[in-house]
Design a protein around this motif. Structure first.
Motif, PDB file in Angstrom:
ATOM      1  N   MET A 105     128.283 -27.418  61.268  1.00 39.37           N
ATOM      2  CA  MET A 105     126.931 -27.590  61.814  1.00 39.37           C
ATOM      3  C   MET A 105     125.986 -26.650  61.074  1.00 39.37           C
ATOM      4  SD  MET A 105     125.648 -26.686  65.635  1.00 39.37           S
ATOM      5  CE  MET A 105     124.502 -27.815  66.375  1.00 39.37           C
ATOM      6  N   GLY A 106     124.939 -27.204  60.464  1.00 36.56           N
ATOM      7  CA  GLY A 106     124.064 -26.367  59.670  1.00 36.56           C
ATOM      8  C   GLY A 106     122.846 -25.853  60.393  1.00 36.56           C
ATOM      9  N   ALA A 107     122.172 -26.731  61.134  1.00 35.52           N
ATOM     10  CA  ALA A 107     120.901 -26.339  61.746  1.00 35.52           C
ATOM     11  C   ALA A 107     120.749 -27.047  63.087  1.00 35.52           C
ATOM     12  CB  ALA A 107     119.734 -26.714  60.841  1.00 35.52           C
ATOM     13  N   ILE A 108     119.928 -26.456  63.943  1.00 40.87           N
ATOM     14  CA  ILE A 108     119.513 -27.117  65.176  1.00 40.87           C
ATOM     15  C   ILE A 108     118.969 -28.490  64.810  1.00 40.87           C
ATOM     16  CG2 ILE A 108     117.808 -27.007  67.034  1.00 40.87           C
ATOM     17  CD1 ILE A 108     117.901 -23.913  66.739  1.00 40.87           C
ATOM     18  N   THR A 109     119.394 -29.538  65.514  1.00 43.25           N
ATOM     19  CA  THR A 109     118.824 -30.865  65.254  1.00 43.25           C
ATOM     20  C   THR A 109     117.460 -30.983  65.942  1.00 43.25           C
ATOM     21  OG1 THR A 109     119.783 -31.855  67.233  1.00 43.25           O
ATOM     22  CG2 THR A 109     121.157 -31.850  65.238  1.00 43.25           C
ATOM     23  N   ALA A 134     109.693  -8.918  72.297  1.00 43.02           N
ATOM     24  CA  ALA A 134     110.740  -9.834  72.763  1.00 43.02           C
ATOM     25  C   ALA A 134     110.205 -11.252  72.866  1.00 43.02           C
ATOM     26  CB  ALA A 134     111.264  -9.374  74.120  1.00 43.02           C
ATOM     27  N   GLY A 135     111.125 -12.226  72.717  1.00 38.55           N
ATOM     28  CA  GLY A 135     110.731 -13.630  72.771  1.00 38.55           C
ATOM     29  C   GLY A 135     111.163 -14.414  71.546  1.00 38.55           C
ATOM     30  N   GLY A 136     111.679 -13.713  70.539  1.00 38.87           N
ATOM     31  CA  GLY A 136     112.245 -14.375  69.368  1.00 38.87           C
ATOM     32  C   GLY A 136     113.751 -14.191  69.378  1.00 38.87           C
ATOM     33  N   VAL A 137     114.511 -15.286  69.461  1.00 38.80           N
ATOM     34  CA  VAL A 137     115.953 -15.212  69.708  1.00 38.80           C
ATOM     35  C   VAL A 137     116.709 -16.052  68.672  1.00 38.80           C
ATOM     36  CG1 VAL A 137     117.785 -15.674  71.388  1.00 38.80           C
ATOM     37  CG2 VAL A 137     115.531 -14.930  72.184  1.00 38.80           C
ATOM     38  N   ILE A 138     117.668 -15.441  68.025  1.00 34.00           N
ATOM     39  CA  ILE A 138     118.520 -16.149  67.070  1.00 34.00           C
ATOM     40  C   ILE A 138     119.482 -17.061  67.831  1.00 34.00           C
ATOM     41  CG2 ILE A 138     120.357 -15.850  65.351  1.00 34.00           C
ATOM     42  CD1 ILE A 138     118.917 -13.301  64.451  1.00 34.00           C
ATOM     43  N   VAL A 139     119.712 -18.278  67.294  1.00 31.34           N
ATOM     44  CA  VAL A 139     120.561 -19.277  67.955  1.00 31.34           C
ATOM     45  C   VAL A 139     121.829 -19.496  67.131  1.00 31.34           C
ATOM     46  CG1 VAL A 139     120.652 -21.645  68.845  1.00 31.34           C
ATOM     47  CG2 VAL A 139     118.472 -20.395  68.844  1.00 31.34           C
ATOM     48  N   ARG A 140     122.968 -19.547  67.809  1.00 32.41           N
ATOM     49  CA  ARG A 140     124.263 -19.719  67.149  1.00 32.41           C
ATOM     50  C   ARG A 140     125.013 -20.927  67.731  1.00 32.41           C
ATOM     51  NH1 ARG A 140     125.606 -14.944  64.335  1.00 32.41           N
ATOM     52  NH2 ARG A 140     124.106 -13.280  64.758  1.00 32.41           N
ATOM     53  N   ASP A 141     125.872 -21.503  66.908  1.00 29.92           N
ATOM     54  CA  ASP A 141     126.717 -22.586  67.413  1.00 29.92           C
ATOM     55  C   ASP A 141     127.980 -21.998  68.028  1.00 29.92           C
ATOM     56  OD1 ASP A 141     128.420 -21.907  65.332  1.00 29.92           O
ATOM     57  OD2 ASP A 141     127.890 -23.650  64.106  1.00 29.92           O
ATOM     58  N   SER A 142     128.896 -22.879  68.446  1.00 30.25           N
ATOM     59  CA  SER A 142     130.069 -22.402  69.175  1.00 30.25           C
ATOM     60  C   SER A 142     130.985 -21.559  68.289  1.00 30.25           C
ATOM     61  CB  SER A 142     130.849 -23.598  69.745  1.00 30.25           C
ATOM     62  OG  SER A 142     131.186 -24.492  68.694  1.00 30.25           O
ATOM     63  N   ALA A 143     130.836 -21.700  66.973  1.00 32.81           N
ATOM     64  CA  ALA A 143     131.650 -20.895  66.060  1.00 32.81           C
ATOM     65  C   ALA A 143     130.974 -19.578  65.700  1.00 32.81           C
ATOM     66  CB  ALA A 143     131.929 -21.691  64.784  1.00 32.81           C
ATOM     67  N   GLY A 144     129.772 -19.372  66.233  1.00 28.79           N
ATOM     68  CA  GLY A 144     129.087 -18.116  65.965  1.00 28.79           C
ATOM     69  C   GLY A 144     128.173 -18.151  64.745  1.00 28.79           C
ATOM     70  N   ALA A 145     128.066 -19.294  64.101  1.00 32.42           N
ATOM     71  CA  ALA A 145     127.201 -19.393  62.927  1.00 32.42           C
ATOM     72  C   ALA A 145     125.735 -19.544  63.344  1.00 32.42           C
ATOM     73  CB  ALA A 145     127.608 -20.587  62.063  1.00 32.42           C
ATOM     74  N   ILE A 146     124.843 -18.927  62.587  1.00 34.84           N
ATOM     75  CA  ILE A 146     123.408 -19.031  62.872  1.00 34.84           C
ATOM     76  C   ILE A 146     122.925 -20.436  62.544  1.00 34.84           C
ATOM     77  CG2 ILE A 146     121.106 -18.263  62.173  1.00 34.84           C
ATOM     78  CD1 ILE A 146     122.271 -15.474  61.729  1.00 34.84           C
TER      79      ILE A 146
END
Lengths: 140, 140, 140, 140
Positions: free
Chosen positions: A1-5, A99-111
């Motif tokens: 998974m590369g990026a948020i869809t 605060a209010g900017g949050v990094i998102v990760r997939d289930s494998a921990g990748a950004i």
């Protein structure tokens, strides 16, 4: 998974707005970015002021730029204000130390991207970001 | 009525994407701006490249900046290329001389914002912008 | 009513200068902006220094950008200096944290623009902005 | 005499607008700058689009930047387009290669500022600039 869809991004924004309404917050603006810091989706609620696109985007892009959530950048700014201020002019989207900017990760921990929200207090902005990320089945 | 509402902006984007799918176009990116040139909503389809947010926004903001659709700016650029190129450095969002940036008016003829689309040919981008604007009950 | 008219803008500037003369203030510079942050009218009194156009404009555009008068941005800057400093690089007209930038509303409460004044103390700059807005029959 | 006074600048703008109305031109925007390229006065007619402040200012500041009227810069751009385009990013106010930016001199021939107008054809913009300068008793 590369990026948020795009579907996930829209889910994040809808859930963040729903959380904001539930909490009775001011009009929010929500940006969702891909791992490279480029906008996937953005929405600005009616009544929000004109710089909100840049602030929401800057919270998220700053988080990706430094690899930590914008809450940690706010702490960094308290300790080293001139260092953090020096990063703004050299970063495309700015570095917003709040605060209010949050990094998102997939289930494998990748950004897979980041979410940035502005409009109410920074704490409330972040609460809505976390609600949005959770609603999309992703991890902060 | 001062500006496109967020609900209208989301309707415009959904209808523009639907028109793009109907026509079998490449992944589109759609920006909706208020009359002052500030982003209300944006969506970038999965697979679209990284500068698409700026191109979609620049088509719409360039139209508002000069008071004509970006198709007319493309014509202007064919006649006076250096003049149009000179406007880029002095405009916040850039001036993109290609069809797909369309000024939006309310029923009284007042400017309420602009739509910018990029991803396929400029002609197809513009077709989707017009479809989106019509779906929201607004006028190009 | 969408934006301050040019006639109203000229009335605001003339009245602000008149108030400055009545109070014996230093040479003032006055900017009047539309709701999107774009200049409608500007005048710089003889003897005022060269950055005054940008400071007057930046007080007004910063107020529109954040949705609060520049006096509130000054308070924000006292509490969160690095946050306010971080907004400069991402805003077209800058964010000036000093009183003298005032959002202008019509009788229905809708934002129709902003006034920014620089030249004397921030408090006196703001006093002249309020005098100008009142003279045009508008509300701060 | 060092620079156009504010009174002279206001006279220039009023006479330029009067000439525009006499000729039935589109809504004009007029900028008057001091010899250093900094704004003294500006007015944008109702209905003019949002980039007009930068275009009017850029015509005048480009003229001062290169020491020739913007009509000559347009000629230069026809001969050497890439050279003229290269100047935009390194000049604060941009270099606009189109007639309508006119250097202003006092009776001794010293540069006291410049006028820039945009809104109609470049030729008509320049006609109004010359009318304004003449009305203030100054020389183009």
């Amino acid at each position: 998974m590369g990026a948020i869809t795009l579907d996930q991004a829209n889910t994040i924004i809808a859930a963040a707005f729903a959380k904001g309404q539930e909490l009775g917050l001011k009009p929010l603006s929500v940006a969702v970015l891909c791992p490279g810091g480029h906008l996937i989706a953005f929405q600005r609620a009616d009544g929000a002021s004109t710089l909100r696109p840049q602030i929401a985007t800057g919270k998220a892009s700053g988080a990706l730029a430094l690899g930590v959530n914008s809450r940690a950048i706010a702490d960094m700014a308290a300790d080293r204000p001139t260092f953090v201020a020096s990063l703004g002019p050299i970063s495309q989207g700015g570095i917003i130390p709040a605060a209010g900017g949050v990094i998102v990760r997939d289930s494998a921990g990748a950004i897979v991207g980041a979410v940035g929200i502005t409009g109410d207090t920074s704490d409330n902005d972040e609460t809505c970001a976390l609600a949005g990320i959770g609603a999309a089945g992703l991890a902060a």
